[in-house]
Scaffold this motif. Structure first.
Motif, PDB file in Angstrom:
ATOM      1  N   ASN A  55     -29.754  12.293   1.713  1.00 45.69           N
ATOM      2  CA  ASN A  55     -29.490  13.669   1.289  1.00 45.69           C
ATOM      3  C   ASN A  55     -30.474  14.608   1.992  1.00 45.69           C
ATOM      4  OD1 ASN A  55     -27.712  13.326  -1.492  1.00 45.69           O
ATOM      5  ND2 ASN A  55     -29.167  11.638  -1.222  1.00 45.69           N
ATOM      6  N   LEU A  56     -30.089  15.890   1.992  1.00 44.12           N
ATOM      7  CA  LEU A  56     -30.947  16.922   2.563  1.00 44.12           C
ATOM      8  C   LEU A  56     -31.282  17.978   1.515  1.00 44.12           C
ATOM      9  CD1 LEU A  56     -29.403  17.644   6.096  1.00 44.12           C
ATOM     10  CD2 LEU A  56     -31.716  16.801   5.648  1.00 44.12           C
ATOM     11  N   VAL A  57     -32.522  18.461   1.537  1.00 44.09           N
ATOM     12  CA  VAL A  57     -32.967  19.545   0.654  1.00 44.09           C
ATOM     13  C   VAL A  57     -33.466  20.696   1.514  1.00 44.09           C
ATOM     14  CG1 VAL A  57     -34.687  20.271  -1.048  1.00 44.09           C
ATOM     15  CG2 VAL A  57     -33.565  18.044  -1.273  1.00 44.09           C
ATOM     16  N   LYS A  58     -33.062  21.882   1.170  1.00 43.30           N
ATOM     17  CA  LYS A  58     -33.530  23.090   1.853  1.00 43.30           C
ATOM     18  C   LYS A  58     -34.468  23.851   0.916  1.00 43.30           C
ATOM     19  CE  LYS A  58     -31.849  27.363   4.033  1.00 43.30           C
ATOM     20  NZ  LYS A  58     -30.734  28.328   4.071  1.00 43.30           N
ATOM     21  N   THR A  59     -35.688  24.101   1.382  1.00 42.10           N
ATOM     22  CA  THR A  59     -36.676  24.859   0.607  1.00 42.10           C
ATOM     23  C   THR A  59     -36.875  26.217   1.259  1.00 42.10           C
ATOM     24  OG1 THR A  59     -37.815  22.860  -0.143  1.00 42.10           O
ATOM     25  CG2 THR A  59     -39.062  24.922  -0.201  1.00 42.10           C
ATOM     26  N   ASP A  60     -36.458  27.273   0.561  1.00 42.70           N
ATOM     27  CA  ASP A  60     -36.588  28.637   1.072  1.00 42.70           C
ATOM     28  C   ASP A  60     -37.816  29.303   0.466  1.00 42.70           C
ATOM     29  OD1 ASP A  60     -34.089  29.553   2.702  1.00 42.70           O
ATOM     30  OD2 ASP A  60     -33.245  28.421   1.015  1.00 42.70           O
ATOM     31  N   VAL A  61     -38.605  29.967   1.309  1.00 45.26           N
ATOM     32  CA  VAL A  61     -39.696  30.828   0.855  1.00 45.26           C
ATOM     33  C   VAL A  61     -39.168  32.262   0.934  1.00 45.26           C
ATOM     34  CG1 VAL A  61     -42.086  31.541   1.201  1.00 45.26           C
ATOM     35  CG2 VAL A  61     -41.389  29.196   1.767  1.00 45.26           C
ATOM     36  N   ILE A  62     -39.054  32.913  -0.221  1.00 42.07           N
ATOM     37  CA  ILE A  62     -38.382  34.207  -0.298  1.00 42.07           C
ATOM     38  C   ILE A  62     -39.345  35.252  -0.848  1.00 42.07           C
ATOM     39  CG2 ILE A  62     -36.428  35.455  -1.296  1.00 42.07           C
ATOM     40  CD1 ILE A  62     -35.067  32.688  -1.651  1.00 42.07           C
ATOM     41  N   GLY A  63     -39.542  36.328  -0.110  1.00 37.81           N
ATOM     42  CA  GLY A  63     -40.415  37.414  -0.556  1.00 37.81           C
ATOM     43  C   GLY A  63     -41.887  37.054  -0.413  1.00 37.81           C
ATOM     44  N   ARG A  64     -42.717  38.097  -0.285  1.00 33.68           N
ATOM     45  CA  ARG A  64     -44.146  37.847  -0.104  1.00 33.68           C
ATOM     46  C   ARG A  64     -44.966  38.995  -0.676  1.00 33.68           C
ATOM     47  NH1 ARG A  64     -45.743  37.434   5.958  1.00 33.68           N
ATOM     48  NH2 ARG A  64     -47.769  38.152   5.206  1.00 33.68           N
ATOM     49  N   TYR A  65     -46.145  38.626  -1.168  1.00 29.42           N
ATOM     50  CA  TYR A  65     -47.162  39.602  -1.549  1.00 29.42           C
ATOM     51  C   TYR A  65     -48.159  39.674  -0.411  1.00 29.42           C
ATOM     52  CZ  TYR A  65     -45.478  38.908  -6.356  1.00 29.42           C
ATOM     53  OH  TYR A  65     -44.716  38.815  -7.492  1.00 29.42           O
ATOM     54  N   ASP A  66     -48.514  40.898  -0.003  1.00 29.09           N
ATOM     55  CA  ASP A  66     -49.489  41.072   1.075  1.00 29.09           C
ATOM     56  C   ASP A  66     -50.802  41.590   0.508  1.00 29.09           C
ATOM     57  OD1 ASP A  66     -47.968  40.306   3.398  1.00 29.09           O
ATOM     58  OD2 ASP A  66     -46.766  42.104   3.060  1.00 29.09           O
ATOM     59  N   PHE A  67     -51.891  40.996   0.970  1.00 27.70           N
ATOM     60  CA  PHE A  67     -53.236  41.408   0.572  1.00 27.70           C
ATOM     61  C   PHE A  67     -54.055  41.642   1.847  1.00 27.70           C
ATOM     62  CE2 PHE A  67     -51.492  38.668  -2.698  1.00 27.70           C
ATOM     63  CZ  PHE A  67     -51.688  39.406  -3.852  1.00 27.70           C
ATOM     64  N   PRO A  68     -53.855  42.798   2.511  1.00 29.85           N
ATOM     65  CA  PRO A  68     -54.473  43.025   3.828  1.00 29.85           C
ATOM     66  C   PRO A  68     -55.991  43.030   3.814  1.00 29.85           C
ATOM     67  CG  PRO A  68     -53.490  45.050   2.970  1.00 29.85           C
ATOM     68  CD  PRO A  68     -53.038  43.952   2.070  1.00 29.85           C
ATOM     69  N   ASN A  69     -56.613  43.304   2.686  1.00 27.04           N
ATOM     70  CA  ASN A  69     -58.077  43.351   2.620  1.00 27.04           C
ATOM     71  C   ASN A  69     -58.706  42.022   2.200  1.00 27.04           C
ATOM     72  OD1 ASN A  69     -58.105  46.123   3.313  1.00 27.04           O
ATOM     73  ND2 ASN A  69     -57.689  46.684   1.187  1.00 27.04           N
TER      74      ASN A  69
END
Length: 311
Positions: free
Chosen positions: A263-277
């Protein structure tokens, strides 16, 4: 002791030097002769001269050997850890610049500590020209119950184990988010599949699991019976690597149904929080992970070969 004797003689000489009687003068002369005799015997005068010369030399060396100001080392360009020792495929499932000859793609399922050896089954090949061919038909002979997944999930994105719901939890099961690349019974690298070089490394690196670089990665699963994993967790907490709190809200879902076999599993990373400092290793965090079952490798997938350091 010699120093004490000399000091005593000199003290006598200096003290008697103020007397003027003939008897005292004789004592002074005798003391002076005694002093000179002792100094000649032990070479004290020469030693004093040498010590004086050494002291002057040390002073001179200190002046002449002043340290130069420390030079600022030349800055070197930071290596891109995502592309270090990495090759990617083109649209024809062919690794560009592949020059390692033919190699096997294998799925490992057990580590023998006594033999220091991995047990695996072959699932495909990389041809001499870099073309990847996958044909997983061999059974995996050693599996663990599906219910153990909560303790062995490489993604560590479910915080409450009670969030997992299993169907046929005693079914034999094994998931790997990579394939090993072998030549002559030695591992020369790993192969991952996805659409982002960052995601396909982050999700395999313990310190980088929570990065918010969007994209997906595929995992290979073998099950000996039909089974399923379901989960849906909303979580709020600290996903910092450096000790400075980074409070975020995440949602993780598992919607996985497995047939007997591969079988195959797809793991999606969706959306992000940015912390530039924040420090570089804490500048992004994911909002959502979605794990779903798929039946075939997506058309936009890229194969990433990462060479083992010794090769």
């Amino acid at each position: 002791m010699l120093h004490k004797i000399i000091f005593s003689i000199l003290f006598v000489v200096s003290g008697l030097g103020f007397s003027q009687t003939p008897e005292q003068q004789k004592m002074i002369d005798k003391a002076i002769k005694m002093r000179d005799s002792i100094m000649q015997c032990i070479g004290l005068e020469e030693m004093l001269q040498q010590a004086n010369a050494q002291e002057k030399k040390l002073e001179s060396d200190k002046k002449s050997n002043k340290r130069e100001p420390s030079r600022i080392p030349k800055t070197t360009k930071n290596e891109d850890k995502y592309w270090k020792n990495t090759l990617a495929s083109d649209n024809d499932s062919k690794l560009k610049n592949w020059n390692y000859g033919e190699a096997d793609l294998v799925f490992n399922y057990h580590y023998d500590a006594r033999e220091d050896k991995l047990a695996y089954v072959k699932v495909g090949v990389i041809k001499a020209d870099g073309t990847i061919e996958l044909n997983p038909i061999n059974k995996v002979p050693m599996l663990k119950p599906l219910k153990d997944f909560k303790d062995s999930n490489n993604f560590y994105d479910i915080h409450n184990p009670a969030s997992y719901q299993y169907t046929n939890e005693d079914a034999g099961f094994k998931l790997n988010a990579y394939l090993l690349v072998y030549q002559n019974d030695e591992q020369i690298g790993i192969l991952t599949i996805g659409n982002s070089v960052k995601v396909t490394l982050n999700l395999l690196t313990p310190g980088d699991l929570y990065f918010g670089d969007e994209g997906y990665m595929l995992s290979w699963v073998f099950a000996d019976q039909a089974c399923a994993i379901m989960a849906n967790e909303n979580w709020k907490g600290d996903l910092s690597n450096t000790g400075t709190p980074l409070l975020v809200e995440t949602n993780v879902t598992y919607n996985l149904s497995f047939k007997p076999g591969w079988n195959l599993v797809k793991t999606d990373v969706i959306g992000r929080y940015d912390f530039p400092n924040a420090p570089e290793e804490d500048r992004s965090r994911y909002k959502k992970h979605a794990h779903t079952s798929i039946t075939s490798i997506p058309e936009d997938a890229t194969y990433y070969f990462r060479k083992s350091p010794q090769y």
